[in-house]
Design a protein around this motif. Structure first.
Motif, PDB file in Angstrom:
ATOM      1  N   VAL A 177     -25.683 -51.179 -24.397  1.00  0.00           N
ATOM      2  CA  VAL A 177     -26.073 -50.068 -25.273  1.00  0.00           C
ATOM      3  C   VAL A 177     -27.514 -49.636 -24.973  1.00  0.00           C
ATOM      4  CG1 VAL A 177     -26.516 -49.377 -27.657  1.00  0.00           C
ATOM      5  CG2 VAL A 177     -24.471 -50.717 -27.102  1.00  0.00           C
ATOM      6  N   VAL A 178     -28.410 -50.612 -24.856  1.00  0.00           N
ATOM      7  CA  VAL A 178     -29.818 -50.292 -24.587  1.00  0.00           C
ATOM      8  C   VAL A 178     -29.958 -49.651 -23.210  1.00  0.00           C
ATOM      9  CG1 VAL A 178     -32.172 -51.182 -24.482  1.00  0.00           C
ATOM     10  CG2 VAL A 178     -30.525 -52.234 -26.039  1.00  0.00           C
ATOM     11  N   GLN A 179     -29.229 -50.169 -22.226  1.00  0.00           N
ATOM     12  CA  GLN A 179     -29.290 -49.603 -20.889  1.00  0.00           C
ATOM     13  C   GLN A 179     -28.739 -48.185 -20.844  1.00  0.00           C
ATOM     14  OE1 GLN A 179     -27.427 -53.162 -18.892  1.00  0.00           O
ATOM     15  NE2 GLN A 179     -29.017 -52.791 -17.374  1.00  0.00           N
ATOM     16  N   THR A 180     -27.699 -47.926 -21.602  1.00  0.00           N
ATOM     17  CA  THR A 180     -27.127 -46.581 -21.643  1.00  0.00           C
ATOM     18  C   THR A 180     -28.118 -45.577 -22.215  1.00  0.00           C
ATOM     19  OG1 THR A 180     -24.859 -47.408 -21.848  1.00  0.00           O
ATOM     20  CG2 THR A 180     -25.275 -45.149 -22.598  1.00  0.00           C
ATOM     21  N   THR A 181     -28.767 -45.958 -23.319  1.00  0.00           N
ATOM     22  CA  THR A 181     -29.772 -45.068 -23.916  1.00  0.00           C
ATOM     23  C   THR A 181     -30.933 -44.846 -22.958  1.00  0.00           C
ATOM     24  OG1 THR A 181     -29.211 -45.892 -26.128  1.00  0.00           O
ATOM     25  CG2 THR A 181     -31.302 -44.714 -25.895  1.00  0.00           C
ATOM     26  N   THR A 182     -31.369 -45.921 -22.313  1.00  0.00           N
ATOM     27  CA  THR A 182     -32.471 -45.835 -21.362  1.00  0.00           C
ATOM     28  C   THR A 182     -32.110 -44.899 -20.213  1.00  0.00           C
ATOM     29  OG1 THR A 182     -33.177 -48.087 -21.907  1.00  0.00           O
ATOM     30  CG2 THR A 182     -33.964 -47.171 -19.827  1.00  0.00           C
ATOM     31  N   GLN A 183     -30.916 -45.050 -19.666  1.00  0.00           N
ATOM     32  CA  GLN A 183     -30.486 -44.204 -18.549  1.00  0.00           C
ATOM     33  C   GLN A 183     -30.322 -42.752 -18.979  1.00  0.00           C
ATOM     34  OE1 GLN A 183     -30.271 -45.057 -15.291  1.00  0.00           O
ATOM     35  NE2 GLN A 183     -29.988 -42.829 -15.019  1.00  0.00           N
ATOM     36  N   THR A 184     -29.871 -42.530 -20.211  1.00  0.00           N
ATOM     37  CA  THR A 184     -29.743 -41.158 -20.719  1.00  0.00           C
ATOM     38  C   THR A 184     -31.098 -40.467 -20.756  1.00  0.00           C
ATOM     39  OG1 THR A 184     -27.808 -41.720 -22.057  1.00  0.00           O
ATOM     40  CG2 THR A 184     -29.034 -39.746 -22.700  1.00  0.00           C
ATOM     41  N   HIS A 185     -32.111 -41.188 -21.237  1.00  0.00           N
ATOM     42  CA  HIS A 185     -33.463 -40.619 -21.267  1.00  0.00           C
ATOM     43  C   HIS A 185     -33.963 -40.335 -19.856  1.00  0.00           C
ATOM     44  CE1 HIS A 185     -33.644 -41.008 -25.472  1.00  0.00           C
ATOM     45  NE2 HIS A 185     -34.093 -42.250 -25.568  1.00  0.00           N
ATOM     46  N   LEU A 186     -33.715 -41.257 -18.922  1.00  0.00           N
ATOM     47  CA  LEU A 186     -34.178 -41.068 -17.549  1.00  0.00           C
ATOM     48  C   LEU A 186     -33.467 -39.884 -16.908  1.00  0.00           C
ATOM     49  CD1 LEU A 186     -35.867 -41.985 -15.164  1.00  0.00           C
ATOM     50  CD2 LEU A 186     -34.054 -43.601 -14.567  1.00  0.00           C
ATOM     51  N   SER A 187     -32.172 -39.772 -17.116  1.00  0.00           N
ATOM     52  CA  SER A 187     -31.413 -38.667 -16.536  1.00  0.00           C
ATOM     53  C   SER A 187     -31.891 -37.323 -17.076  1.00  0.00           C
ATOM     54  CB  SER A 187     -29.915 -38.843 -16.835  1.00  0.00           C
ATOM     55  OG  SER A 187     -29.414 -40.012 -16.223  1.00  0.00           O
ATOM     56  N   HIS A 188     -32.179 -37.274 -18.380  1.00  0.00           N
ATOM     57  CA  HIS A 188     -32.692 -36.032 -18.973  1.00  0.00           C
ATOM     58  C   HIS A 188     -33.997 -35.627 -18.309  1.00  0.00           C
ATOM     59  CE1 HIS A 188     -33.718 -33.017 -22.002  1.00  0.00           C
ATOM     60  NE2 HIS A 188     -34.925 -33.566 -22.049  1.00  0.00           N
ATOM     61  N   ARG A 189     -34.858 -36.594 -18.091  1.00  0.00           N
ATOM     62  CA  ARG A 189     -36.159 -36.307 -17.478  1.00  0.00           C
ATOM     63  C   ARG A 189     -35.985 -35.805 -16.045  1.00  0.00           C
ATOM     64  NH1 ARG A 189     -40.859 -38.139 -19.873  1.00  0.00           N
ATOM     65  NH2 ARG A 189     -42.758 -37.949 -18.614  1.00  0.00           N
ATOM     66  N   LEU A 190     -35.106 -36.462 -15.292  1.00  0.00           N
ATOM     67  CA  LEU A 190     -34.893 -36.065 -13.901  1.00  0.00           C
ATOM     68  C   LEU A 190     -34.257 -34.686 -13.799  1.00  0.00           C
ATOM     69  CD1 LEU A 190     -33.603 -39.459 -12.433  1.00  0.00           C
ATOM     70  CD2 LEU A 190     -35.854 -38.419 -12.088  1.00  0.00           C
ATOM     71  N   ASN A 191     -33.439 -34.329 -14.780  1.00  0.00           N
ATOM     72  CA  ASN A 191     -32.750 -33.046 -14.743  1.00  0.00           C
ATOM     73  C   ASN A 191     -33.600 -31.881 -15.228  1.00  0.00           C
ATOM     74  OD1 ASN A 191     -30.348 -34.112 -13.724  1.00  0.00           O
ATOM     75  ND2 ASN A 191     -29.547 -34.571 -15.771  1.00  0.00           N
ATOM     76  N   THR A 192     -34.644 -32.157 -15.997  1.00  0.00           N
ATOM     77  CA  THR A 192     -35.426 -31.073 -16.599  1.00  0.00           C
ATOM     78  C   THR A 192     -36.836 -30.957 -16.050  1.00  0.00           C
ATOM     79  OG1 THR A 192     -36.132 -32.524 -18.418  1.00  0.00           O
ATOM     80  CG2 THR A 192     -34.135 -31.214 -18.759  1.00  0.00           C
ATOM     81  N   GLN A 193     -37.269 -31.926 -15.251  1.00  0.00           N
ATOM     82  CA  GLN A 193     -38.634 -31.896 -14.740  1.00  0.00           C
ATOM     83  C   GLN A 193     -38.631 -31.904 -13.215  1.00  0.00           C
ATOM     84  OE1 GLN A 193     -40.813 -35.083 -16.628  1.00  0.00           O
ATOM     85  NE2 GLN A 193     -40.519 -34.251 -18.678  1.00  0.00           N
ATOM     86  N   PRO A 194     -39.650 -31.286 -12.593  1.00  0.00           N
ATOM     87  CA  PRO A 194     -39.670 -31.164 -11.129  1.00  0.00           C
ATOM     88  C   PRO A 194     -40.204 -32.424 -10.447  1.00  0.00           C
ATOM     89  CG  PRO A 194     -41.560 -30.049 -12.074  1.00  0.00           C
ATOM     90  CD  PRO A 194     -40.751 -30.562 -13.238  1.00  0.00           C
ATOM     91  N   TYR A 195     -39.524 -32.838  -9.407  1.00  0.00           N
ATOM     92  CA  TYR A 195     -39.962 -34.008  -8.648  1.00  0.00           C
ATOM     93  C   TYR A 195     -39.981 -33.739  -7.148  1.00  0.00           C
ATOM     94  CZ  TYR A 195     -39.571 -36.656 -12.973  1.00  0.00           C
ATOM     95  OH  TYR A 195     -39.757 -37.109 -14.256  1.00  0.00           O
ATOM     96  N   ASP A 196     -39.930 -32.435  -6.753  1.00  0.00           N
ATOM     97  CA  ASP A 196     -39.888 -32.115  -5.337  1.00  0.00           C
ATOM     98  C   ASP A 196     -41.271 -32.119  -4.688  1.00  0.00           C
ATOM     99  OD1 ASP A 196     -40.347 -30.026  -7.067  1.00  0.00           O
ATOM    100  OD2 ASP A 196     -39.341 -28.505  -5.863  1.00  0.00           O
ATOM    101  N   TRP A 197     -42.329 -31.965  -5.489  1.00  0.00           N
ATOM    102  CA  TRP A 197     -43.698 -32.004  -4.976  1.00  0.00           C
ATOM    103  C   TRP A 197     -44.541 -32.900  -5.881  1.00  0.00           C
ATOM    104  CZ3 TRP A 197     -44.508 -30.065  -0.314  1.00  0.00           C
ATOM    105  CH2 TRP A 197     -43.729 -28.994   0.145  1.00  0.00           C
TER     106      TRP A 197
END
Length: 305
Positions: free
Chosen positions: A199-219
């Motif tokens: 459960v904790v890992q799922t919540t943690t991964q959800t937060h990480l996925s949201h960040r990766l999908n909404t914020q730029p990491y190409d530069w």
């Protein structure tokens, strides 16, 4: 008069004119007058006392995120905490004692694997525990103040003082440690053990996925540049001012998230600084609001009119 260098307990050395750009997530910045990367808390104590005794300013450098260092570099001793990563999970109390250089995302993932709840919010923050404690880092409705029990700081004589969380005067992205120049060496965090790790890992991964999908990491970037002037977000204000994609030299306001400034491969710290100022001026003109930088600027900067 040039101060005499010292031998640190681990054999680490204090270096001169050390280039800092590779130690920042913006990948810009000039050299440190003096630089050391302590291998242990004892190294850090000895380095700090050396600086104090020689009347040299000392500045801690963690992951180099949330930081813009001048092209001219920095005076004094820059102390990198990148090797200070030791941590201990106390199964009896649910507390983690962790050194300042521990990357916050790694600690959040380790806690999640153990089924310790409370750090899920931290998984996408590209900084260290030390930086998080000093600036009260936060995301997804959580922040460092929710977890901190005590902070351990160095006094000028090398002794360690323990500050309870209540002494840090936490507010939004701020603490008294931003004015208190004593180095933070470790922190004690309170979590809630005993949860289902899945459960904790799922919540943690959800937060990480949201960040990766909404914020730029190409530069390269520093993360969010400005604090959010509630009720509007800084990114919304910047976007409405028509600044998405605006470029100055090698620095650009990100298309994916307007509260990010990117180093598009050849930016200088001066480019980034002046783009920050340009954004502030435009938002002030459009909305009569002042955007306050979340990024910490170190060294000398000169605004181009």
């Amino acid at each position: 008069m040039t101060p005499m260098l010292i031998n640190l307990p681990s054999g680490s050395e204090i270096q001169t004119q050390f280039t800092l750009s590779d130690l920042t997530t913006f990948k810009v910045g000039g050299p440190a007058e003096w630089f050391v990367a302590p291998q242990s808390v004892e190294d850090l104590q000895a380095s700090y006392v050396w600086a104090v005794e020689n009347n040299i300013s000392a500045t801690l450098l963690g992951a180099g995120s949330n930081l813009l260092i001048s092209d001219q570099g920095l005076p004094g001793l820059i102390i990198s905490t990148r090797f200070l990563k030791h941590h201990n999970f106390d199964e009896q109390t649910g507390r983690i004692t962790v050194e300042a250089g521990k990357p916050l995302p790694k600690l959040a993932k380790q806690a999640a694997r153990k089924g310790w709840a409370g750090l899920e919010w931290a998984v996408g923050i590209p900084g260290t525990v030390g930086g998080a404690v000093v600036m009260n880092a936060g995301a997804h409705g959580g922040c460092t103040a929710d977890n901190l029990v005590e902070a351990h700081v160095l006094n000028p004589d090398g002794s360690i003082e323990i500050l309870p969380a209540s002494a840090l005067n936490y507010t939004y992205r701020s603490s008294i440690l931003q004015q208190d120049r004593r180095p933070l060496i470790r922190a004690v965090l309170q979590l809630q053990p005993g949860a289902d790790p899945k459960v904790v890992q799922t919540t943690t991964q959800t937060h990480l996925s949201h960040r990766l999908n909404t914020q730029p990491y190409d530069w390269p970037s520093c993360g969010s540049v400005f604090r959010n002037p509630l009720p509007r977000s800084a990114g919304w204000l910047i976007e409405q001012a028509g600044l998405k994609g605006y470029q100055l030299g090698g620095a650009q306001v990100a298309q994916k998230h307007a509260n990010f400034i990117l180093n598009c491969g050849h930016a200088t710290a001066s480019d980034i600084f002046n783009l920050i100022r340009h954004v502030q001026h435009r938002v002030e003109q459009e909305w009569s609001l002042s955007l306050h930088p979340e990024v910490k600027m170190l060294g000398e900067f000169f605004e181009v009119a």
